[in-house]
Write a protein that holds these residues in place. Structure first.
Motif, PDB file in Angstrom:
ATOM      1  N   PHE A 143      62.481  32.901  16.744  1.00  9.88           N
ATOM      2  CA  PHE A 143      63.673  32.236  16.352  1.00  9.88           C
ATOM      3  C   PHE A 143      63.355  30.965  15.658  1.00  9.88           C
ATOM      4  O   PHE A 143      62.510  30.248  16.245  1.00  9.88           O
ATOM      5  N   ALA A 144      63.727  30.536  14.221  1.00 11.20           N
ATOM      6  CA  ALA A 144      63.453  29.540  13.772  1.00 11.20           C
ATOM      7  C   ALA A 144      63.612  28.165  14.325  1.00 11.20           C
ATOM      8  O   ALA A 144      62.915  27.087  14.021  1.00 11.20           O
ATOM      9  N   GLN A 145      64.897  28.029  15.104  1.00 11.45           N
ATOM     10  CA  GLN A 145      65.136  26.849  15.499  1.00 11.45           C
ATOM     11  C   GLN A 145      64.393  26.496  16.838  1.00 11.45           C
ATOM     12  O   GLN A 145      64.607  25.168  17.274  1.00 11.45           O
ATOM     13  N   ARG A 146      63.710  27.382  17.419  1.00 15.40           N
ATOM     14  CA  ARG A 146      62.900  26.918  18.583  1.00 15.40           C
ATOM     15  C   ARG A 146      61.417  27.604  18.466  1.00 15.40           C
ATOM     16  O   ARG A 146      61.343  28.735  18.117  1.00 15.40           O
ATOM     17  N   PRO A 147      60.503  26.735  18.841  1.00 17.97           N
ATOM     18  CA  PRO A 147      59.187  27.380  19.039  1.00 17.97           C
ATOM     19  C   PRO A 147      58.927  28.525  19.931  1.00 17.97           C
ATOM     20  O   PRO A 147      59.782  28.464  20.910  1.00 17.97           O
ATOM     21  N   GLU A 148      58.017  29.191  19.901  1.00 20.08           N
ATOM     22  CA  GLU A 148      57.829  30.508  20.750  1.00 20.08           C
ATOM     23  C   GLU A 148      57.519  29.719  22.076  1.00 20.08           C
ATOM     24  O   GLU A 148      56.523  28.772  22.233  1.00 20.08           O
ATOM     25  N   GLY A 149      58.137  30.358  23.110  1.00 17.74           N
ATOM     26  CA  GLY A 149      58.025  29.947  24.384  1.00 17.74           C
ATOM     27  C   GLY A 149      56.567  30.659  25.022  1.00 17.74           C
ATOM     28  O   GLY A 149      55.977  31.313  24.559  1.00 17.74           O
ATOM     29  N   ASN A 150      56.447  29.869  26.288  1.00 17.95           N
ATOM     30  CA  ASN A 150      55.217  30.309  26.963  1.00 17.95           C
ATOM     31  C   ASN A 150      55.321  30.873  28.239  1.00 17.95           C
ATOM     32  O   ASN A 150      54.363  31.113  29.263  1.00 17.95           O
ATOM     33  N   VAL A 151      56.815  31.269  28.657  1.00 18.32           N
ATOM     34  CA  VAL A 151      57.145  31.901  30.131  1.00 18.32           C
ATOM     35  C   VAL A 151      56.173  33.064  30.391  1.00 18.32           C
ATOM     36  O   VAL A 151      55.823  33.601  29.468  1.00 18.32           O
ATOM     37  N   THR A 152      56.095  33.068  31.687  1.00 20.22           N
ATOM     38  CA  THR A 152      55.356  34.118  32.230  1.00 20.22           C
ATOM     39  C   THR A 152      56.349  34.918  33.373  1.00 20.22           C
ATOM     40  O   THR A 152      56.591  34.251  34.188  1.00 20.22           O
ATOM     41  N   VAL A 153      56.656  36.097  33.009  1.00 15.09           N
ATOM     42  CA  VAL A 153      57.678  37.053  33.743  1.00 15.09           C
ATOM     43  C   VAL A 153      56.923  37.347  34.980  1.00 15.09           C
ATOM     44  O   VAL A 153      55.767  37.788  34.967  1.00 15.09           O
ATOM     45  N   ARG A 154      57.332  36.804  36.298  1.00 16.51           N
ATOM     46  CA  ARG A 154      56.823  37.029  37.394  1.00 16.51           C
ATOM     47  C   ARG A 154      57.606  37.856  38.621  1.00 16.51           C
ATOM     48  O   ARG A 154      58.665  37.042  39.090  1.00 16.51           O
ATOM     49  N   PRO A 155      57.812  39.075  38.387  1.00 15.59           N
ATOM     50  CA  PRO A 155      58.805  39.973  38.986  1.00 15.59           C
ATOM     51  C   PRO A 155      58.895  39.710  40.590  1.00 15.59           C
ATOM     52  O   PRO A 155      57.859  39.228  41.050  1.00 15.59           O
ATOM     53  N   GLY A 156      60.085  39.630  41.074  1.00 14.69           N
ATOM     54  CA  GLY A 156      59.920  39.506  42.716  1.00 14.69           C
ATOM     55  C   GLY A 156      60.788  37.999  43.145  1.00 14.69           C
ATOM     56  O   GLY A 156      60.947  37.729  44.289  1.00 14.69           O
ATOM     57  N   GLY A 157      61.470  37.547  41.905  1.00 15.05           N
ATOM     58  CA  GLY A 157      61.996  36.250  42.373  1.00 15.05           C
ATOM     59  C   GLY A 157      63.366  36.500  43.286  1.00 15.05           C
ATOM     60  O   GLY A 157      63.896  35.360  43.996  1.00 15.05           O
ATOM     61  N   LEU A 158      63.981  37.533  43.220  1.00 17.04           N
ATOM     62  CA  LEU A 158      65.148  37.750  43.937  1.00 17.04           C
ATOM     63  C   LEU A 158      64.836  39.291  44.456  1.00 17.04           C
ATOM     64  O   LEU A 158      64.206  40.331  44.132  1.00 17.04           O
ATOM     65  N   PRO A 159      65.544  39.603  45.679  1.00 19.34           N
ATOM     66  CA  PRO A 159      65.559  40.910  46.446  1.00 19.34           C
ATOM     67  C   PRO A 159      66.175  42.009  45.714  1.00 19.34           C
ATOM     68  O   PRO A 159      67.217  42.030  45.491  1.00 19.34           O
ATOM     69  N   VAL A 160      65.610  43.080  45.361  1.00 20.23           N
ATOM     70  CA  VAL A 160      65.786  44.174  44.907  1.00 20.23           C
ATOM     71  C   VAL A 160      65.975  45.437  45.886  1.00 20.23           C
ATOM     72  O   VAL A 160      64.814  45.415  46.556  1.00 20.23           O
ATOM     73  N   LEU A 161      66.899  46.286  45.825  1.00 15.67           N
ATOM     74  CA  LEU A 161      66.995  47.570  46.552  1.00 15.67           C
ATOM     75  C   LEU A 161      66.637  48.587  45.759  1.00 15.67           C
ATOM     76  O   LEU A 161      67.257  48.723  44.386  1.00 15.67           O
ATOM     77  N   ASP A 162      66.146  49.668  46.114  1.00  9.66           N
ATOM     78  CA  ASP A 162      65.931  51.025  45.459  1.00  9.66           C
ATOM     79  C   ASP A 162      66.978  52.001  46.304  1.00  9.66           C
ATOM     80  O   ASP A 162      67.442  51.530  47.393  1.00  9.66           O
ATOM     81  N   ALA A 163      66.951  53.187  46.141  1.00 10.42           N
ATOM     82  CA  ALA A 163      67.885  54.204  46.588  1.00 10.42           C
ATOM     83  C   ALA A 163      67.491  54.007  48.265  1.00 10.42           C
ATOM     84  O   ALA A 163      68.647  54.208  49.123  1.00 10.42           O
ATOM     85  N   ASP A 164      66.373  54.283  48.546  1.00  8.90           N
ATOM     86  CA  ASP A 164      65.933  54.366  50.167  1.00  8.90           C
ATOM     87  C   ASP A 164      66.171  53.169  50.573  1.00  8.90           C
ATOM     88  O   ASP A 164      66.776  53.182  51.724  1.00  8.90           O
ATOM     89  N   GLY A 165      66.103  51.776  49.983  1.00  5.88           N
ATOM     90  CA  GLY A 165      66.412  50.636  50.649  1.00  5.88           C
ATOM     91  C   GLY A 165      67.949  50.458  50.683  1.00  5.88           C
ATOM     92  O   GLY A 165      68.426  49.928  51.834  1.00  5.88           O
TER      93      GLY A 165
END
Length: 275
Positions: A143-165
């Motif tokens: 997007f033109a109005q913002r320079p490209e960011g440098n974020v690194t996605v690090r999964p696991g910041g919040l707890p997730v359940l699957d069906a067994d969980g």
């Protein structure tokens, strides 16, 4: 970090990356509405395409996105590792809450939802703009109005359940189904092929979780020591998780696949009121 922010405070939060995720369940994209008017400087993200992963035979209708795909989207939107992010929708808080949840799961710390969404912003007399940020190509989404960011996605910041969980949580703690009572009891199922609820789950209809009345939210969940949430596809459950977080409780686990995943796996189904 408070996850909700009102319109006046959001207007003064000028260093935040503004993300528009207006969305309707089963409806057409709201990108045209974004183009007609949005918060100044806001970037449009398509909720189904950019915030969630593709639906499959199992996994639910709104699974978690692939981390690399999400990282590309967030970088294109100009988000860095330390960027504050303001997320908003039309006002019901559904897609904004799920986006808040996803970004927190991805490792971003300062993410807040605009209480009341665009409706509250305009009712406060705050300006909108119709300028659409130009993109280099559809694939790059730079997007033109913002320079490209440098974020690194690090999964696991919040707890997730699957069906067994989710099954284990229902057996040991409080698994909360936030769909309507009729859907919970299995009397009515407008979306998924299987009706009913996860055995052992209790029902707290998300429509009664008012993001503007956190005292009421505290009252509704006071008797539940360790709640975890699910809904139809992990969107409404994220909204209830946001409400509970805003009310001062730890952010609860969410079964992201929710009922759409549970039913697709042929798991046991309960009907009627909770035993």
């Amino acid at each position: 970090m408070r996850p909700l922010i009102d319109a006046e405070a959001a207007a003064a939060w000028t260093d935040a990356v503004r993300i528009d995720v207006r969305w309707t369940l089963g409806g057409d994209s709201k990108e045209a509405e974004y183009a007609a008017g949005h918060l100044p400087g806001a970037v449009w993200l398509d909720f189904d395409r950019d915030v969630c992963g593709p639906a499959g035979p199992v996994g639910g209708r709104h699974p978690l996105p692939d981390p690399e795909a999400l990282q590309a989207v967030l970088r294109a939107a100009g988000i860095d590792d330390d960027s504050p992010v303001l997320v908003y929708d039309d006002g019901d808080g559904m897609s904004a809450a799920r986006t808040w949840w996803t970004l927190r799961w991805a490792g971003l710390e300062d993410v807040r939802v605009l209480t009341g969404g665009l409706r509250a912003w305009t009712e406060a007399g705050l300006p909108v703009e119709a300028q659409v940020p130009a993109s280099a190509t559809p694939a790059s989404r730079k997007f033109a109005q913002r320079p490209e960011g440098n974020v690194t996605v690090r999964p696991g910041g919040l707890p997730v359940l699957d069906a067994d969980g989710a099954a284990a949580w229902a057996a040991e703690h409080d698994l909360v189904d936030v769909r309507s009572p009729e859907r919970y009891r299995g009397e009515f199922e407008p979306v998924d092929p299987v009706a009913g609820h996860i055995p052992g789950a209790v029902n707290r209809f998300l429509a009664e979780d008012d993001l503007g009345d956190l005292d009421r939210v505290r009252e509704r969940y006071a008797s539940l020591a360790e709640p975890a949430f699910y809904c139809g596809s992990g969107v409404g459950a994220a909204r209830s998780a946001l409400a509970l977080t805003a009310a001062g409780r730890p952010t609860p686990p969410v079964y992201i696949g929710s009922w759409s995943d549970w039913g697709s796996r042929g798991r046991d189904v309960a009907h009627g009121e909770a035993s």
